[in-house]
Write an enzyme that holds these catalytic residues in place. Structure first.
Site, short mmCIF file in Angstrom:
data_model
loop_
_atom_site.label_atom_id
_atom_site.label_comp_id
_atom_site.label_asym_id
_atom_site.label_seq_id
_atom_site.Cartn_x
_atom_site.Cartn_y
_atom_site.Cartn_z
N SER A 98 62.72 -20.97 -8.99
CA SER A 98 62.58 -20.76 -10.39
C SER A 98 63.34 -19.69 -11.05
CB SER A 98 61.04 -20.77 -11.25
OG SER A 98 60.44 -19.61 -10.91
N HIS B 232 56.63 -25.12 -8.69
CA HIS B 232 56.42 -25.07 -7.81
C HIS B 232 55.42 -25.51 -7.09
CE1 HIS B 232 56.54 -20.55 -7.77
NE2 HIS B 232 57.95 -21.11 -7.80
N GLU C 119 51.55 -20.95 -12.66
CA GLU C 119 51.34 -20.10 -12.17
C GLU C 119 49.78 -19.35 -12.33
OE1 GLU C 119 53.63 -17.10 -9.17
OE2 GLU C 119 54.39 -17.64 -9.68
N GLU D 187 53.57 -21.90 -3.06
CA GLU D 187 52.90 -20.57 -2.84
C GLU D 187 51.33 -20.51 -2.48
OE1 GLU D 187 53.90 -17.42 -6.60
OE2 GLU D 187 55.89 -18.58 -5.60
N ASP E 20 51.72 -17.35 -15.37
CA ASP E 20 52.86 -16.63 -14.95
C ASP E 20 53.21 -18.84 -15.31
OD1 ASP E 20 55.82 -16.52 -14.92
OD2 ASP E 20 55.56 -16.31 -12.24
N GLU F 266 53.46 -13.23 -17.23
CA GLU F 266 54.42 -13.37 -16.97
C GLU F 266 55.13 -14.20 -18.03
OE1 GLU F 266 54.97 -12.94 -12.79
OE2 GLU F 266 56.81 -13.80 -12.73
N ASP G 195 59.87 -11.65 -16.06
CA ASP G 195 60.65 -11.63 -14.46
C ASP G 195 62.25 -12.36 -14.56
OD1 ASP G 195 60.73 -13.09 -12.02
OD2 ASP G 195 60.08 -14.52 -11.79
N LYS H 123 61.55 -7.59 -7.74
CA LYS H 123 61.67 -8.87 -6.83
C LYS H 123 62.69 -8.14 -6.00
CE LYS H 123 60.11 -13.47 -8.48
NZ LYS H 123 60.84 -14.68 -9.76
N HIS I 217 56.71 -11.93 -4.18
CA HIS I 217 57.38 -12.14 -3.00
C HIS I 217 57.93 -13.22 -3.95
CE1 HIS I 217 54.40 -15.98 -4.11
NE2 HIS I 217 54.15 -15.82 -5.11
N LYS J 13 52.19 -9.42 -6.73
CA LYS J 13 51.28 -11.16 -6.41
C LYS J 13 52.37 -11.65 -4.95
CE LYS J 13 54.50 -13.48 -9.22
NZ LYS J 13 54.69 -14.13 -9.95
P1 PGA Z 1 59.88 -17.83 -7.93
O1 PGA Z 1 59.00 -18.43 -8.94
O2 PGA Z 1 60.37 -17.15 -6.39
O3 PGA Z 1 60.39 -19.65 -7.13
O4 PGA Z 1 60.82 -17.64 -8.40
C1 PGA Z 1 58.23 -16.98 -8.79
C2 PGA Z 1 58.11 -15.95 -9.68
O5 PGA Z 1 58.86 -16.81 -10.86
O6 PGA Z 1 57.59 -15.11 -9.96
ZN ZN Z 2 57.69 -15.87 -12.30
#
Ligand code: PGA
Ligand code: ZN
Length: 434
Positions: free
Chosen positions: A42, A155, A164, A205, A242, A287, A314, A339, A367, A390
């Site tokens: 995502s 996911h 999430e 995840e 999230d 988030e 994010d 990230k 991650h 996270k």
């Molecule tokens: P992604 O998801 O690694 O698939 O982008 C993680 C997130 O959105 O925090």
């Molecule tokens: Zn996110």
């Protein structure tokens, strides 16, 4: 001074079985270290570009042989002989060599692999762990983890729109006790789901991914699991969300295509979150509650809820110092997700963390949904000293590797180490007004 002598790359697989890069840096004195690059599903639109081959006859076009070629060819040639301890200089050189604003020419996967492999090699060469080597101040804060125990959205193949649902062991006295409470709650959640006849298969995840009745049901199930595991919701273990709202934002509306098919305006979306926060005071962090393209929605949610809970950006900030700076000026969110592969170098990642700190924003080290056994983000979380990480649920080896690395760091720090615990949570736990 140890110089970079050799850089090579290997096309390996990530946790979803898609190709990614393992980059090995060798220094002039023979010290070597390998970094493995993660990959998101995502993704934010403005993330640095992950270079894929596009050759449909291999891995459906997802091969990374071009990126491998860039590492071993152009990049190696440019940085051979460079001082491995000059991370800032190296990262600047890598950005200049690429020459595009989004690292699209050489690939952010190629560039991050090199940046991180050299950081790891330099740390090893100096005899320091990564967490002590990439920052000047001594790092001793172990982060509060957010464990994504229920996966939806992109996911998981389920009917939950939100991506999430995380448990956050804020009340534990130490990192190891926090991890224990989290794993026990994860197992209790498995029993709760099983008893209700739900699937206990896991998503990308490591969180469960059952077919549920609504986007709200995961919160109810998690609260039940926390209690069943013998912990107090909101006191011992809080909840972080999230939704990854960019994934279900379409032509100005938030569309719950997976659950009840409803379409919500940004105003209705903020009202929905507000009602959840009133009903569930255990939720302390949200988030990507709004989509990256919904600038006004972000401004309005920050006005409405920014004093009461943590609002993490994010997809809208994509760990990019320039974009994040603009977001701070616009008064958007009060925390950033970090990230490494969204931006592609260690230095720019550390710059974002510093920008968060100096502007009173939180920072959550994260991650990606596609991961490897690389554990650098555990060290990065300690180095950052921002008290949050996270990195998935209490299962799947690529997630557990990071938590296990934090256990090692906790042991290494001994009495100098401190668990962040409730500190981030305290900042934001004012009750949400009606
Ligand atoms: P992604 O998801 O690694 O698939 O982008 C993680 C997130 O959105 O925090
Ligand atoms: Zn996110």
């Amino acid at each position: 001074m140890s110089e970079i002598a050799k850089i090579d790359a290997l096309e390996i697989l990530d946790s979803r079985g898609n190709p990614t890069l393992a980059v090995t840096a060798t220094l002039s004195n023979g010290v070597t270290a390998t970094a493995k690059v993660p990959s998101g599903a995502s993704t934010g639109k403005r993330e640095a570009v992950e270079l894929r081959d596009g050759d449909k006859s291999r891995y459906g076009g997802k091969g990374v042989l071009k990126a491998k070629g860039h590492v071993e060819g152009e990049i190696q040639k440019a940085i051979r002989g460079f001082d491995a301890n000059d991370q800032k200089g190296l990262d600047k050189k890598l950005c200049e060599l690429d020459g595009t604003p989004n690292k699209g020419r050489l690939g952010a996967n190629a560039i991050l692999g090199v940046s991180l492999a050299v950081a790891l090699a330099a740390a090893k060469d100096r005899g320091f762990p990564l967490y002590a080597s990439i920052v000047d101040e001594p790092a001793n804060l172990l982060p509060t983890p957010g464990l994504n125990v229920l996966n939806g959205g992109k996911h998981a193949d389920s009917n939950v729109d939100f991506q999430e649902f995380m448990i956050s062991p804020v009340g534990a006295p130490s990192f190891s006790e926090a991890l224990r409470a989290s794993a026990e709650t994860f197992h209790a959640l498995q029993r709760v789901l099983h008893k209700k006849g739900y699937s206990t298969g896991v998503g990308d995840e490591g969180g469960f991914a059952p077919q549920l009745k609504s986007n709200e049901e995961p919160v109810e199930l998690i609260l039940e699991a926390i209690q069943k595991a013998g912990y107090k919701p909101g006191k011992d273990i809080a909840i972080m969300l999230d939704p990854a709202a960019s994934e279900f934002f379409d032509e100005g509306k938030y569309v719950f295509a997976k659950s009840d098919k409803s379409r919500k305006s940004p105003v209705e979306m903020v009202a929905l979150y507000k009602s959840w926060l009133q009903k569930y005071p255990e939720i302390w962090s949200l988030e990507d509650g709004m989509a990256e393209d919904d600038h006004l929605g972000w401004i309005s949610i920050t006005k409405e809820l920014g004093d009461e809970i943590q609002l993490v950006g994010d997809d809208n900030f994509v760990t990019n110092p320039e974009i994040f700076h603009k977001g701070i000026e616009d008064g958007i969110a009060n925390a950033i997700l970090i990230k490494l592969n969204q931006i592609g170098t260690v230095t720019e990642t550390l710059d974002c963390i510093e920008m968060a700190r100096s502007n009173g924003y939180g920072a959550v080290i994260s991650h990606r949904s596609g991961e490897t056994d690389d554990t650098s983000i555990a060290d990065l979380a300690v180095a950052a000293g921002m008290g949050q990480i996270k990195t998935g649920s209490a299962c799947r080896g690529e997630r557990i590797a990071k938590y296990n690395r934090l256990l090692e760091i906790e042991r290494e720090l001994g009495s100098k180490g401190r668990y962040a615990g409730v500190s981030a949570y305290e900042r934001r736990k004012k009750p949400v007004k009606a």
